[in-house]
Design an enzyme around this catalytic site. Structure first.
Site: not given
Ligand code: HSE
Length: 309
Positions: A128, A181
Site C-alpha cells: 500500500e 488514492t
Molecule cells: N483509507 C484509504 C483512503 C483507503 O480513504 O485513502 C484507500 O482505499
C-alpha cells in the site's frame, strides 16, 4: 504444498465513518493469484493478466509485500507469482490491497504459517505504501482477516476483527473513471473541527455496536461521514444522486468506497441490495456514464484457496 491458486477479495475501506480504520471484505469480486514455491531464492512476478502493471518485483505491490515478508524469515525457497487482476486499479475497492494481501497470505501458507495475520497486514501495508504513498491498513486487514475489521491502532499495529451480521449485503457501483488514492488523499484537510469529530466518533462507536448487536437500524444511522465525504464526493460523478436513490431504494447507508470513485451501499438482505443496484444503475444511465456493479455478501473468510498442489 508447492503451489496455491487463491481468490483474494476486493474490500471497502473507511465504511463511511472510519477513515483509515474500518474496512470490510467482499465475496463476489476479487483477484486470482497463483503463488509457487521454487528453489531459486527471491520473488519473481512471472505473469500479470487483466491490467498493465509492472512485472519488476520492486515496482509491483505484490512483489514489495512479498519482499517485506521474506526480509523477516530465513528460508531456502523463492516464490513465483502470477496475478489475474480482475479489480481495476484506481476503482476504490482495494485493488492494490488484494494483490499485496494475497501474496503474503499464500507465502505464509506455503511456509507452514510462521506469521500471525497481524504480521501479514504489516507486510501487505508495504504494498500500500508503494501504491499510495501511505501504508494504510484498512483494505489489507479485511482482505486478510475477512468480514469487518477495525485498525484500533497503527503504532503499535492492532487489528480487531468485528462481527458481521449475516444478512448484510454490499452493493458497489464503479463509474468508469480512475481516482488515484494519492490524489484523493492530497485534497483532504489535515485538521478536523471538533464538532465534526464528535459526530464522527459517535458514528464509529454506533457502527461497531450495531455490527455486534446485529441492529440494522443502528448500522444505517451510523453510516455517515462528516469529514471525508464532503470533500471527496466532488471527484465522483452524480455522487449525491446515487446516494439519495440508494437510500430511497432501502439501503441502510451509502458512501464512498475507499478513496472512490466507487460508491457502496449496505443493505439488509440480497433483495434490497439488488433494488439498490438498480437504483444506482439508473442514476448513471440517466447521465450516460459507464459503470461496473457488484452485489456481494460480506466475505467472512477473506482470502480463499481455490486449488493447491
Ligand atoms: N483509507 C484509504 C483512503 C483507503 O480513504 O485513502 C484507500 O482505499
Amino acid at each position: 504444498m508447492e503451489e496455491l491458486r487463491i481468490f483474494t477479495p476486493a474490500t471497502i475501506a473507511n465504511v463511511s465513518c472510519g477513515f483509515d480504520v474500518l474496512g470490510l471484505a467482499l465475496d463476489t469480486v476479487g483477484d486470482e493469484m497463483i503463488i509457487k514455491k521454487v528453489s531459486q531464492k527471491g520473488v519473481k512476478i512471472t505473469k500479470i493478466i487483466g491490467q498493465d502493471l509492472p512485472l519488476e518485483t520492486h515496482k509491483n505491490v505484490a512483489g514489495v509485500a512479498a519482499l517485506a515478508l521474506l526480509a523477516e524469515i530465513e528460508t531456502k525457497f523463492g516464490f513465483e507469482i502470477e496475478i489475474d487482476k480482475r479489480i481495476k486499479p484506481g476503482s476504490g475497492i482495494g485493488s492494490s490491497a488484494a494483490s499485496a494481501a494475497g501474496v503474503v497470505w499464500a507465502i505464509n501458507e506455503l511456509l507452514g504459517n510462521p506469521f500471525h495475520k497481524t504480521d501479514l497486514v504489516r507486510f501487505a501495508m508495504e504494498g500500500e505504501r508503494l501504491a499510495t504513498g501511505v501504508a494504510h491498513a484498512d483494505n489489507v486487514a479485511p482482505a486478510l482477516f475477512g468480514g469487518f475489521t477495525l485498525v484500533r491502532s497503527y503504532e503499535p499495529l492492532d487489528i480487531i476483527p468485528i462481527n458481521t451480521p449475516s444478512k448484510l449485503y454490499a452493493t458497489v457501483i464503479h463509474p468508469q473513471i480512475e481516482v488515484k488514492t494519492s490524489d484523493a488523499r492530497e485534497i483532504l484537510k489535515t485538521t478536523v473541527p471538533l464538532k465534526n469529530a464528535i459526530k464522527q466518533w459517535g458514528n464509529v462507536g454506533g457502527l461497531i455496536s450495531g455490527l455486534y448487536t446485529e441492529d440494522y437500524g443502528l448500522i444505517g444511522r451510523s453510516l455517515e461521514d462528516f469529514i471525508i465525504e464532503p470533500i471527496r464526493s466532488i471527484l465522483i460523478p452524480a455522487f449525491e444522486a446515487v446516494k439519495q436513490l440508494s437510500l430511497n431504494a432501502g439501503a441502510l447507508g451509502c458512501g464512498i468506497s475507499g478513496s472512490g470513485p466507487s460508491i457502496f451501499a449496505l443493505s439488509k438482505g440480497e433483495k434490497v441490495a439488488t433494488e439498490v443496484a438498480k437504483a444506482m444503475e439508473l442514476a448513471y444511465e440517466k447521465i450516460g456514464i459507464d459503470y461496473d456493479i457488484h452485489i456481494s455478501k460480506i466475505n467472512n473468510k477473506g482470502i480463499k484457496i481455490l486449488e493447491s498442489k
